[in-house]
Motif scaffolding. Structure first.
Motif, PDB file in Angstrom:
ATOM      1  N   GLY A  98      24.481  34.636 -30.855  1.00  0.00           N
ATOM      2  CA  GLY A  98      24.488  36.024 -31.318  1.00  0.00           C
ATOM      3  C   GLY A  98      24.128  36.154 -32.782  1.00  0.00           C
ATOM      4  N   GLU A  99      23.417  35.165 -33.324  1.00  0.00           N
ATOM      5  CA  GLU A  99      23.110  35.137 -34.754  1.00  0.00           C
ATOM      6  C   GLU A  99      21.624  35.247 -35.052  1.00  0.00           C
ATOM      7  N   GLY A 100      20.852  35.773 -34.137  1.00  0.00           N
ATOM      8  CA  GLY A 100      19.425  35.901 -34.394  1.00  0.00           C
ATOM      9  C   GLY A 100      18.708  36.514 -33.214  1.00  0.00           C
ATOM     10  N   ALA A 101      17.419  36.695 -33.414  1.00  0.00           N
ATOM     11  CA  ALA A 101      16.575  37.255 -32.362  1.00  0.00           C
ATOM     12  C   ALA A 101      16.224  36.168 -31.350  1.00  0.00           C
ATOM     13  N   ALA A 102      15.697  36.589 -30.235  1.00  0.00           N
ATOM     14  CA  ALA A 102      15.243  35.642 -29.220  1.00  0.00           C
ATOM     15  C   ALA A 102      14.200  34.708 -29.837  1.00  0.00           C
ATOM     16  N   PRO A 103      14.229  33.441 -29.465  1.00  0.00           N
ATOM     17  CA  PRO A 103      13.267  32.477 -30.016  1.00  0.00           C
ATOM     18  C   PRO A 103      11.828  32.876 -29.705  1.00  0.00           C
ATOM     19  N   ASP A 104      10.944  32.488 -30.597  1.00  0.00           N
ATOM     20  CA  ASP A 104       9.518  32.731 -30.409  1.00  0.00           C
ATOM     21  C   ASP A 104       8.962  31.627 -29.506  1.00  0.00           C
ATOM     22  N   TRP A 105       9.342  31.684 -28.252  1.00  0.00           N
ATOM     23  CA  TRP A 105       8.903  30.723 -27.245  1.00  0.00           C
ATOM     24  C   TRP A 105       8.734  31.517 -25.962  1.00  0.00           C
TER      25      TRP A 105
END
Length: 145
Positions: A98-105
Motif C-alpha cells: 500500500g506504499e506506491g502505485a502498481a508496478p510498471d510491468w
C-alpha cells in the motif's frame, strides 16, 4: 462488490507460464520460498554481453497467485537488466504494502483483488525476487569469469 481473488485471468496466467522449464546451462539460479504457504519459485537466467537477460527458465511450485506472477514475469523478462528487475521487484513490494502505485510491468493490476490479503503477498513476490537475485548473480559471475 469486491473482485474475486482467484479470477479467470489469474487462473489463465497460472495455466500458461512461459519458459516453464529449467535451463541446462544457466549463468545463475535463484530460488525463493514463501514461509507462509510453502510456494517455491526457481529462476534460471542467461545474460547477454550487454548485461540483459537473454534466456530464462522457471520451475514454479506455487499457488495460483504465485504461478500467475511467474507467468507475468516470464512474459516480459527477456531484455531486462538486473536493475530493471530489482526496480520491478521493489515496486511490486511497495504496491502490495500500500506504499506506491502498481508496478510498471504488464498485467500487474490483475493482483488488485489480492491487495487486502497480506498472507498472499509473499507468493506474488517470489518470481520477481528470484529473477532479480539471479540476474545480479549472473552479472557478478560474468565479471569474475
Amino acid at each position: 462488490m469486491n473482485a474475486p481473488l482467484y479470477n479467470a485471468e489469474i487462473l489463465r496466467l497460472a495455466a500458461s507460464i512461459p519458459h516453464h522449464a529449467r535451463l541446462d546451462h544457466a549463468a545463475a539460479t535463484a530460488e525463493k520460498r514463501s514461509p507462509v504457504c510453502g510456494s517455491r519459485v526457481t529462476v534460471d537466467v542467461g545474460m547477454d554481453d550487454d548485461g540483459r537477460v537473454h534466456e530464462v527458465g522457471l520451475l514454479v511450485r506455487a499457488c495460483a497467485l504465485g504461478q500467475a506472477s511467474a507467468s507475468l514475469l516470464a512474459a516480459d523478462i527477456l531484455g531486462k537488466t538486473p536493475e530493471q528487475l530489482a526496480a520491478a521487484r521493489d515496486a511490486l513490494t511497495a504496491w502490495l504494502a500500500g506504499e506506491g502505485a502498481a508496478p510498471d510491468w504488464p498485467g500487474m493490476t490483475v493482483f488488485e483483488p489480492a491487495l487486502g490479503y497480506t498472507a498472499r503477498h509473499p507468493s506474488i513476490r517470489l518470481a520477481f525476487e528470484a529473477a532479480a537475485e539471479a540476474a545480479f548473480a549472473a552479472r557478478e559471475a560474468r565479471a569474475h569469469a
